[in-house]
Design a protein around this motif. Structure first.
Motif, PDB file in Angstrom:
ATOM      1  N   SER A   1      -5.799   2.272   7.361  1.00 17.27           N
ATOM      2  CA  SER A   1      -6.665   1.138   7.632  1.00 17.27           C
ATOM      3  C   SER A   1      -7.482   1.295   8.998  1.00 17.27           C
TER       4      SER A   1
ATOM      5  N   PRO B   1     -10.340   2.566  11.363  1.00 10.88           N
ATOM      6  CA  PRO B   1     -11.370   3.638  11.196  1.00 10.88           C
ATOM      7  C   PRO B   1     -11.188   4.864  12.203  1.00 10.88           C
TER       8      PRO B   1
ATOM      9  N   SER C   1     -10.102   2.642  -3.189  1.00  7.03           N
ATOM     10  CA  SER C   1     -10.087   3.549  -2.276  1.00  7.03           C
ATOM     11  C   SER C   1     -11.591   3.857  -1.547  1.00  7.03           C
TER      12      SER C   1
ATOM     13  N   LYS D   1     -14.265   0.825   6.351  1.00 10.99           N
ATOM     14  CA  LYS D   1     -13.877   1.390   7.776  1.00 10.99           C
ATOM     15  C   LYS D   1     -15.052   2.163   8.359  1.00 10.99           C
TER      16      LYS D   1
ATOM     17  N   THR E   1      -8.594  -2.505  17.004  1.00  5.99           N
ATOM     18  CA  THR E   1      -7.660  -1.522  16.156  1.00  5.99           C
ATOM     19  C   THR E   1      -6.984  -2.640  15.189  1.00  5.99           C
TER      20      THR E   1
ATOM     21  N   TYR F   1      -8.899  -4.443  12.598  1.00  2.00           N
ATOM     22  CA  TYR F   1      -9.130  -3.668  11.187  1.00  2.00           C
ATOM     23  C   TYR F   1      -8.104  -3.398  10.742  1.00  2.00           C
ATOM     24  N   PHE F   2      -6.703  -3.360  11.366  1.00  2.00           N
ATOM     25  CA  PHE F   2      -5.669  -3.186  10.555  1.00  2.00           C
ATOM     26  C   PHE F   2      -5.275  -4.320   9.984  1.00  2.00           C
TER      27      PHE F   2
ATOM     28  N   LEU G   1      -7.748  -4.784   6.789  1.00  2.00           N
ATOM     29  CA  LEU G   1      -7.636  -3.492   5.858  1.00  2.00           C
ATOM     30  C   LEU G   1      -6.319  -3.281   5.115  1.00  2.00           C
ATOM     31  N   TRP G   2      -5.356  -3.746   6.082  1.00  2.00           N
ATOM     32  CA  TRP G   2      -3.896  -3.425   5.467  1.00  2.00           C
ATOM     33  C   TRP G   2      -3.643  -3.858   4.051  1.00  2.00           C
TER      34      TRP G   2
ATOM     35  N   VAL H   1      -5.144  -1.256   1.900  1.00  2.00           N
ATOM     36  CA  VAL H   1      -4.203  -0.315   1.747  1.00  2.00           C
ATOM     37  C   VAL H   1      -3.141  -0.196   0.921  1.00  2.00           C
ATOM     38  N   HIS H   2      -2.365  -1.360   1.022  1.00  2.00           N
ATOM     39  CA  HIS H   2      -1.066  -1.981   0.208  1.00  2.00           C
ATOM     40  C   HIS H   2      -1.397  -1.958  -1.214  1.00  2.00           C
TER      41      HIS H   2
ATOM     42  N   LEU I   1      -3.958  -0.529  -2.793  1.00  2.00           N
ATOM     43  CA  LEU I   1      -4.258   0.826  -3.167  1.00  2.00           C
ATOM     44  C   LEU I   1      -2.820   1.587  -3.548  1.00  2.00           C
ATOM     45  N   SER I   2      -1.859   1.572  -2.786  1.00  2.00           N
ATOM     46  CA  SER I   2      -0.653   2.212  -2.857  1.00  2.00           C
ATOM     47  C   SER I   2       0.100   1.875  -4.204  1.00  2.00           C
TER      48      SER I   2
END
Lengths: 234, 225
Positions: free
Chosen positions: A81, A83, B159, B166, B200, B203-204, B207-208, B211-212, B214-215
């Protein structure tokens, strides 16, 4: 038209900066190769580790494996997550402050390897869990140990399934070597950019773009072929 | 170096408080970029895939060249090129325009490949059935094929969207004031790494969830066989 050629395809400027671009191509190539080797192997190790940590364990041990499994998933999610550019800059400036002197090259290699390992882990893992449960049970019942089952039965099938998505992801992350320009890695983009500033002519940039095409276009075309060759069964 | 030195360098609450407003300004620009760049790239990709489905030979050759060339060029190279070259042709391009154009070229190629795979996953029978009921080619594409195609490649679409979000961080290289640029400026002004850690973290957190999601989508697809 003459002016266009003079500006973008200036033979004199191109000849002057060609050696720099070529040395940049070499840097891009070995940096990419290192990232691929470390990223893909670390990803495989993590996926195998996650598989081992997901096995059923007796009570006190299961807390430990559970905690380890969660931190592994956290690492993967974090690397997926954030970049890559943020990681490169963070490592480049942050690690020397911790006493770990890492040049731009090292920071780029480390950041891209970690990102690739996270994506690779997810893809290998998806391949591992897609191999049917019965395969595990059958292999274990013939007397193979956990590790033997994994290596001789499960991984060969899982890796085959993982190849097409892994190829695409690896190409995408390998192109991230261009991000090294930001932390002064002397790869193609860095050379092309400094050529542009010195000559005040965009021809070095054109040359740089052509150098990237020469390196990556064949890989993209091979990737296209691999995708049809090993297509996901649906 | 002691632990308190490290904390002061990387997790400094004072610096975090001082620079957070600046970072939030950058965050708005990052969100605006995503809001513009993602739909533009996805629509461009959709256009590429639908044109490829027309099956005109010379057109397909052109589309494959377009897609492969822009997938082979690193996005940052494309951005640097698009930003630095127009002034030589006498046109001053703004940072925002450069980002939108470079991202359109790059992301439409990726989205195009995904939509194409989706369209190809729909069997001939669907086409024939839809056409035989009297629907035209475009109607069949729009009402029958595309809805199923998009569903089939949903994980890949999510994805790629995550990657595009990002990727907006590279706009910092041409000094567009988005989140990454704000973090680097703040770092250089304060000689402290807290702003980078903060970026950081942002962003986390942002976007987390994607990502979750997506998994879960990927695991469900595998479970479906």
């Amino acid at each position: 038209m003459d002016r266009f050629l003079f500006t973008f395809f200036n033979a004199e400027v191109m000849a002057e900066y060609l050696p720099n671009i070529l040395s940049g191509m070499w840097v891009t190539t070995y940096l990419a190769a290192f990232v691929i080797v470390t990223g893909l192997s670390l990803g495989l190790v993590l996926a195998v580790l996650r598989s081992a940590l997901s096995q059923k364990m007796p009570a006190p041990l299961s807390w430990l494996t559970g905690a380890l499994r969660l931190s592994l998933i956290f690492y993967v999610d974090l690397m997926r997550s954030v970049p890559p550019l943020v990681l490169i800059v963070l490592f480049y400036y942050g690690l020397p402050a911790l006493g770990l002197d890492i040049a731009g090259l090292g920071a780029t290699w480390l950041a891209l390897s970690l990102v690739l390992s996270a994506f690779a882990e997810e893809i290998y893992w998806a391949g591992l869990i897609s191999v049917a449960r019965g395969q595990w049970e059958a292999a274990r019942s013939t007397g193979l140990s956990f590790l033997q089952t994994l290596i001789y039965v499960i991984l060969p099938q899982a890796v085959r399934l993982a190849i097409p998505p892994l190829t695409n992801r690896t190409i995408a992350i390998t192109k991230g070597t261009a991000l090294g320009q930001v932390v002064a890695v002397q790869e193609i983009l860095y050379q092309a950019y400094s050529g542009l500033s010195f000559s005040y002519n965009p021809s070095p940039l054109t040359l740089g773009a052509l150098a990237y095409l020469a390196l990556f276009l064949p890989i993209v075309i091979v990737g296209r072929w691999i995708e049809t060759r090993f297509a996901w069964r649906r | 170096m002691t632990l308190s030195d490290i904390l002061a360098l990387f997790f400094n609450p004072e610096i975090a408080a001082k620079t957070s407003g600046f970072l939030v300004d950058g965050l708005w620009m990052t969100l605006l970029l995503c809001l513009v760049v993602i739909p533009v790239g996805a629509l461009g990709g959709l256009a590429v895939a639908v044109l490829a489905a027309l099956n005109r030979r010379w057109l397909n050759v052109l589309l494959v060249i377009y897609v492969d060339v822009f997938r082979a060029l690193p996005p940052l190279v494309l951005l640097v090129f698009v930003y630095n070259v127009p002034p030589f042709a006498g046109y001053r391009i703004s940072e925002f325009e450069a980002v939108v154009i470079a991202f359109l070229l790059n992301t439409s190629s990726y989205y195009g490949e995904i939509f194409r795979a989706g369209i190809e996953s729909i069997g001939r029978g669907q086409w024939e059935a839809a056409r035989s009921t009297g629907l035209g080619w475009w109607q069949t594409m729009g009402w029958v094929v595309l809805p199923q195609a998009v569903r089939n490649v949903l994980p890949d679409l999510v994805s790629n969207t995550l990657e595009v979000a990002k990727l907006t961080s590279i706009a910092s290289v041409i000094a567009l004031h988005e989140l990454m640029f704000a973090a680097r400026s703040a770092q250089q002004l304060t000689f402290n790494y807290t702003p980078l850690m903060l970026a950081t973290l942002i962003y986390f957190v942002l976007l987390w969830p994607v990502v979750h999601l997506l998994s879960r989508l990927e695991h469900r697809r595998i479970a479906a066989g």
